[in-house]
Each structure stands twice: as structure tokens, then as C-alpha cells.
Motif scaffolding. Structure first.
Motif, mmCIF file in Angstrom:
data_model
loop_
_atom_site.group_PDB
_atom_site.id
_atom_site.type_symbol
_atom_site.label_atom_id
_atom_site.label_comp_id
_atom_site.label_asym_id
_atom_site.label_seq_id
_atom_site.Cartn_x
_atom_site.Cartn_y
_atom_site.Cartn_z
ATOM 1 N N LEU A 42 60.488 -22.719 110.823
ATOM 2 C CA LEU A 42 61.902 -23.097 110.818
ATOM 3 C C LEU A 42 62.281 -23.447 109.383
ATOM 4 C CD1 LEU A 42 64.502 -23.659 112.427
ATOM 5 C CD2 LEU A 42 63.723 -26.037 112.611
ATOM 6 N N ILE A 43 63.149 -22.648 108.796
ATOM 7 C CA ILE A 43 63.488 -22.768 107.378
ATOM 8 C C ILE A 43 64.900 -23.325 107.247
ATOM 9 C CG2 ILE A 43 63.584 -21.545 105.173
ATOM 10 C CD1 ILE A 43 60.831 -21.519 106.628
ATOM 11 N N ARG A 44 65.038 -24.303 106.364
ATOM 12 C CA ARG A 44 66.360 -24.892 106.114
ATOM 13 C C ARG A 44 66.653 -24.859 104.617
ATOM 14 N NH1 ARG A 44 64.288 -28.739 109.964
ATOM 15 N NH2 ARG A 44 65.513 -28.742 111.916
ATOM 16 N N GLY A 45 67.939 -24.627 104.289
ATOM 17 C CA GLY A 45 68.387 -24.749 102.906
ATOM 18 C C GLY A 45 68.069 -23.545 102.040
ATOM 19 N N CYS A 46 68.116 -23.754 100.724
ATOM 20 C CA CYS A 46 67.951 -22.675 99.737
ATOM 21 C C CYS A 46 66.476 -22.313 99.603
ATOM 22 C CB CYS A 46 68.494 -23.110 98.381
ATOM 23 S SG CYS A 46 70.264 -23.435 98.370
ATOM 24 N N GLU A 47 66.149 -21.088 99.956
ATOM 25 C CA GLU A 47 64.783 -20.598 99.831
ATOM 26 C C GLU A 47 64.812 -19.138 99.378
ATOM 27 O OE1 GLU A 47 62.136 -22.335 100.015
ATOM 28 O OE2 GLU A 47 62.439 -24.018 101.413
ATOM 29 N N ILE A 48 63.753 -18.747 98.663
ATOM 30 C CA ILE A 48 63.614 -17.354 98.231
ATOM 31 C C ILE A 48 62.914 -16.573 99.336
ATOM 32 C CG2 ILE A 48 62.504 -15.805 96.585
ATOM 33 C CD1 ILE A 48 62.798 -18.063 94.495
ATOM 34 N N VAL A 49 63.554 -15.510 99.819
ATOM 35 C CA VAL A 49 62.986 -14.679 100.878
ATOM 36 C C VAL A 49 62.947 -13.223 100.416
ATOM 37 C CG1 VAL A 49 63.545 -16.169 102.836
ATOM 38 C CG2 VAL A 49 65.262 -14.574 101.976
ATOM 39 N N VAL A 50 61.939 -12.501 100.907
ATOM 40 C CA VAL A 50 61.692 -11.116 100.480
ATOM 41 C C VAL A 50 61.419 -10.277 101.713
ATOM 42 C CG1 VAL A 50 60.276 -9.618 99.012
ATOM 43 C CG2 VAL A 50 60.593 -12.015 98.385
ATOM 44 N N ASN A 51 62.077 -9.099 101.807
ATOM 45 C CA ASN A 51 61.779 -8.214 102.944
ATOM 46 C C ASN A 51 60.542 -7.374 102.627
ATOM 47 O OD1 ASN A 51 63.167 -6.533 101.047
ATOM 48 N ND2 ASN A 51 63.633 -5.073 102.659
ATOM 49 N N LEU A 52 59.642 -7.292 103.576
ATOM 50 C CA LEU A 52 58.412 -6.524 103.417
ATOM 51 C C LEU A 52 58.504 -5.155 104.078
ATOM 52 C CD1 LEU A 52 55.840 -9.365 104.189
ATOM 53 C CD2 LEU A 52 56.783 -8.681 101.964
ATOM 54 N N THR A 53 59.587 -4.932 104.818
ATOM 55 C CA THR A 53 59.834 -3.653 105.481
ATOM 56 C C THR A 53 61.250 -3.201 105.175
ATOM 57 O OG1 THR A 53 58.325 -4.142 107.298
ATOM 58 C CG2 THR A 53 59.985 -2.465 107.722
ATOM 59 N N ALA A 54 61.413 -1.908 104.923
ATOM 60 C CA ALA A 54 62.756 -1.378 104.697
ATOM 61 C C ALA A 54 63.623 -1.626 105.925
ATOM 62 C CB ALA A 54 62.686 0.113 104.387
ATOM 63 N N LEU A 88 62.675 -1.777 99.354
ATOM 64 C CA LEU A 88 61.574 -2.702 99.640
ATOM 65 C C LEU A 88 61.640 -3.916 98.724
ATOM 66 C CD1 LEU A 88 58.521 -0.339 100.075
ATOM 67 C CD2 LEU A 88 59.530 -1.795 101.811
ATOM 68 N N ALA A 89 61.126 -5.025 99.227
ATOM 69 C CA ALA A 89 61.027 -6.263 98.451
ATOM 70 C C ALA A 89 62.379 -6.663 97.872
ATOM 71 C CB ALA A 89 59.982 -6.131 97.356
ATOM 72 N N ARG A 90 63.403 -6.590 98.709
ATOM 73 C CA ARG A 90 64.723 -7.096 98.302
ATOM 74 C C ARG A 90 64.651 -8.628 98.326
ATOM 75 N NH1 ARG A 90 68.928 -4.174 101.227
ATOM 76 N NH2 ARG A 90 69.149 -2.964 99.323
ATOM 77 N N VAL A 91 65.011 -9.230 97.216
ATOM 78 C CA VAL A 91 64.874 -10.674 97.062
ATOM 79 C C VAL A 91 66.239 -11.334 97.247
ATOM 80 C CG1 VAL A 91 64.138 -12.526 95.525
ATOM 81 C CG2 VAL A 91 62.972 -10.311 95.464
ATOM 82 N N CYS A 92 66.303 -12.311 98.129
ATOM 83 C CA CYS A 92 67.558 -13.012 98.398
ATOM 84 C C CYS A 92 67.323 -14.525 98.415
ATOM 85 C CB CYS A 92 68.151 -12.578 99.741
ATOM 86 S SG CYS A 92 68.745 -10.874 99.772
ATOM 87 N N LEU A 93 68.413 -15.247 98.274
ATOM 88 C CA LEU A 93 68.373 -16.709 98.326
ATOM 89 C C LEU A 93 69.236 -17.166 99.491
ATOM 90 C CD1 LEU A 93 67.312 -19.211 96.734
ATOM 91 C CD2 LEU A 93 69.549 -19.270 95.614
#
Length: 446
Positions: free
Chosen positions: A267-279, A287-292
């Protein structure tokens, strides 16, 4: 109609053109190998003329290069093209002008009617523009020589606007390239080389991903338990190309709140760096689209998404490092699995090496990146606004053209009314074609 210029006449389109409604040949008689007659459907409409991608050995309805083509069925109903010598399918009609109407004048005039035609199209599943809809369009008809002067003036003015729009579009295409250049300079140390002068020098560190922070892989939550409300589930489709986590009606899935209690580590709350591992899909193979994520976000981390919490870096510094060309090249140079929907693994990402500046320089790098990006985004916004203004100017040019205000009149031009009288007389004297059952059925269609 309002006051007409001298020599102009009011008329409806049906009195000035013939309509050829398209008809699709059997699929077995069509090919993409260039055999037979070019065959055009709505999907082949280009910016000005159709793109020939298919042919038929059994053409049923023909258009000419001197016609104006119009989409009459579907989402593109109302779109127009200049004609081609081709067969036309049921989604297309050819409008064939008489000698009273210049082809380009007709094309430019219909360009002002696209939205009206689309709004007036009928049909439960898809819009349909009928022959009667087209025939009843009112037109203010100038003398033919004036029509040609109007077309020449429109071409001159819209040619200049097209040139300007091309340059503005080029600016918009360069935005991401400019940003990548800024990021490349930042993580080479070039962006702050002047800032470092006169300060006590501290060497940058080169640290692998696995030592620079902690990684959390998402969990495989069962899709069969999706709910209409509860806690949101972060999936690859929520990672937007803008760099933000995006939630909308189409891409948002929920799980019951009990899942958040059962899996608190995901369970994630707030500002975090997330990356997709699958298109996201076959269409979006990024791949590896980085979002906040945002400060107000709360979600469960689904499988094929990874979260990265940096220890040695400011979060924004880390975010920009993962958007920079070095990381992009690392991902693109062979990390994906090669499967139909591409994917990578966090064990592969852990080999990436961060170039980590001292803390005070990290803050300065972030400040300079954001200053540069703000300037680039303002430039892009100004280019977008200018492009919209050009669109309005083009519409204003067409409006003036069809009010008779764009070019000077020539008293020597034959009034449109005289030419129309001759055409009516010629048509009245012509023998009437026999109306067999097949022709009647053709006319009834659409």
C-alpha cells in the motif's frame, strides 16, 4: 442569405453538381498488389488527396481526379479530399462539379462545412451523410473567373500559414530533444560546471541501482476481485508519458479495502518513484517509463510495476536521472525480453549505475533542470497557441472568401446567373435517362 456581391447568385449545391455514391466491390475482387483500378475508402483519405493502398478488378462506382471526395459514413464523415481516378467504396461519395463551379472553389467551400455536416449526420451506430444532406447545402456562387481568383488568393495566404505551422510543429517536435539535451548535460556535470568553480570539489560517486536505494516489486493481485470502489490499483496503464501517475475512468481499477489491510507493504501513499516493467500494450511499447505519484495518491502496487526509493539521492534528482539519456539507452539496448509485449526485470535494472553528485550540487542540478524545463514548456505553449491562432486565421480567410471580400471583382466577368441559366437550359434539353430498377435502388442508397 445576406446581401450578395455583384454577379453572385444564391444556389443549392444539388443544382451545381452531380453525386456519385460509392459502392464496395466484393472483397475477393480487391487486392493490395496493384492489379486493376485504384480503390478508395474513407480510410485512404489523406491531407489533400487519397492515398492509394488498394485496387479492385471489379470497380462498381468511379470517381475522377476533377471531383471532390467526401466521407459519408463513420467517425470521419464530412472529411473531404480532392478527387482521384479511382473506384470508391460505400463510405465515400464523389461530388462532380458542373462548369459553373471550379473544383478547388468547391473543395475550399466544403472545408467550411465539415463540422456542420458531421453534426447533422444521422445513424444509430455511426454517422451517415446522405445525398439530400449534400444537395441542400446553400452556396453563394461567384462568376467562374472570380472563383479562380479566390482560390489563388486562398492558396497564397494558406501557403504562408502552412509554412508557419510547419516551423511551429518543428518546435513542438524538438521539445523532448531539448529536454534530453538538458538532462544529458546535467548528469555529465556540464550543467553545474560553472557553479562548482571556486567551491571545494567533491567527487561524484558511481553507484549501482541496487546500492543507491531500495526496490519494491508489485504483487499479483487477482483481477477477478476488482471492485467498483475501494483502494486503487497501480498498473502500467496508469503511468502516463507526461511523467505523472494518471487516474481516469478508463484506466482505474479498484480492489476491496481489505486488500490494503492484508498487504500493507504494497500500500503506497504520497510521492514515490514508480517504473513500469511491462509495456502497456502492443501500441505503447515504452519500457521502464518513470513516473512520480502525487502527494494525495494512495494505491496498491500491482505486478509489473516497481517502486524505487533512493537513499543517496534527492528524490527529484533520482527522478531526472531515470529520465536522462543514459538510463534510456541502458533500457533500450537489449534489456527487454523480446516477447510480443516487451518487459524487463528489476534484477536487470539493478545493473544500472547512477552518477551521483554531492547533496548541495544535486539540489542545484534539480533547480537548473527545472528552470530549463519551465522555459522549454513556455516555448512549447507559445508555439501551440500560435498554431491555434493560425488555424483561426485560416478560417477567417475562408469566411472572407465566401462573403466576397477576399479579392477585387472584375465588371467584365459574366454573372453567375447567366451561366446558371445556360446550364439549366442545357439540362432541360438533354434526353432523360431511363430509370430502371437498378438505378432507382442506387439512388435510394444513402
Amino acid at each position: 442569405m445576406s446581401q450578395l456581391p455583384n454577379g453572385w447568385s444564391p444556389e443549392v449545391l444539388g443544382k451545381l453538381v452531380d453525386f456519385i455514391m460509392g459502392q464496395a466491390p466484393p472483397g475477393a475482387d480487391c487486392n493490395k498488389s496493384g492489379v486493376g483500378t485504384p480503390f478508395v475508402k474513407a480510410g485512404e483519405f489523406g491531407s489533400d488527396r487519397p492515398l492509394i493502398r488498394e485496387w479492385t478488378v471489379r470497380p462498381l462506382k468511379h470517381a475522377l481526379s476533377s471531383d471532390v471526395l467526401i466521407c459519408v459514413v463513420g467517425a470521419t464523415a464530412g472529411k473531404i479530399n480532392l478527387g482521384a481516378d479511382c473506384a470508391i467504396g460505400r463510405s465515400v461519395a464523389a461530388i462532380r462539379p458542373t462548369e459553373a463551379l471550379d473544383q478547388r472553389f468547391l473543395y475550399d467551400f466544403l472545408a467550411t462545412k465539415v463540422l456542420d455536416l458531421r453534426a447533422g449526420s444521422t445513424g444509430s451506430a455511426q454517422g451517415v451523410i446522405g445525398k439530400d444532406d449534400l444537395a441542400e447545402i446553400e452556396i453563394r456562387l461567384p462568376p467562374v473567373p472570380e472563383q479562380r481568383r479566390i482560390v489563388a488568393k486562398i492558396d497564397s495566404l494558406t501557403g504562408k500559414s502552412k509554412h508557419a505551422r510547419h516551423h511551429l510543429d518543428h518546435v513542438l517536435r524538438l521539445v523532448e530533444r531539448y529536454k534530453q539535451a538538458v538532462l544529458a548535460a546535467a548528469f555529465r556535470g556540464d550543467l553545474t560546471s560553472g557553479w562548482r568553480a571556486g567551491r571545494t570539489s567533491v567527487a561524484w560517486q558511481h553507484v549501482p541501482w541496487e546500492d543507491a536505494g531500495t526496490t519494491l516489486n508489485g504483487r499479483a493481485f487477482p483481477s477477478g476481485d476488482y471492485a467498483t470502489k475501494g483502494v486503487k490499483l497501480l498498473r502500467p496503464g496508469n503511468l502516463h508519458k507526461s511523467g505523472r501517475v494518471e487516474w481516469n475512468e478508463k484506466n482505474t481499477r479498484f480492489l476491496p479495502r481489505s486488500y490494503a489491510q492484508q498487504h500493507p507493504e504494497h500500500l503506497i501513499r504520497g510521492c514515490e518513484i514508480v517504473v513500469n516493467l511491462t509495456a502497456q500494450s502492443l501500441e505503447d511499447q515504452f519500457l521502464a517509463r518513470v513516473c512520480l505519484s502525487s502527494e494525495t495518491d494512495e494505491f496498491l502496487l500491482n505486478q509489473r510495476i516497481a517502486l524505487f526509493r533512493p537513499h543517496l539521492m534527492d528524490r527529484n534528482y533520482c527522478l531526472y536521472a531515470l529520465k536522462a539519456p543514459d538510463f534510456r539507452a541502458f533500457v533500450d539496448n537489449g534489456l527487454n525480453s523480446g516477447s510480443l509485449i516487451q518487459h524487463v526485470h528489476t534484477k536487470q535494472l539493478k545493473r544500472f549505475v547512477f552518477h551521483i553528485a554531492p547533496q548541495d550540487e544535486q539540489r542545484e542540478i534539480v533547480r537548473r533542470i527545472e528552470t530549463a524545463f519551465n522555459w522549454i514548456d513556455r516555448l512549447a505553449d507559445e508555439a501551440t497557441s500560435a498554431s491555434k491562432l493560425i488555424d483561426h486565421l485560416d478560417q477567417a480567410v475562408l469566411a472572407k472568401a465566401f462573403r466576397g471580400e477576399l479579392v477585387p471583382q472584375d465588371p467584365a466577368d459574366e454573372p453567375a446567373s447567366l451561366l446558371l441559366e445556360r446550364i439549366r437550359a442545357e439540362r432541360g434539353a438533354a434526353p432523360k435517362a431511363r430509370r430502371g430498377r437498378r438505378k432507382l435502388n442506387d439512388r435510394a442508397r444513402l
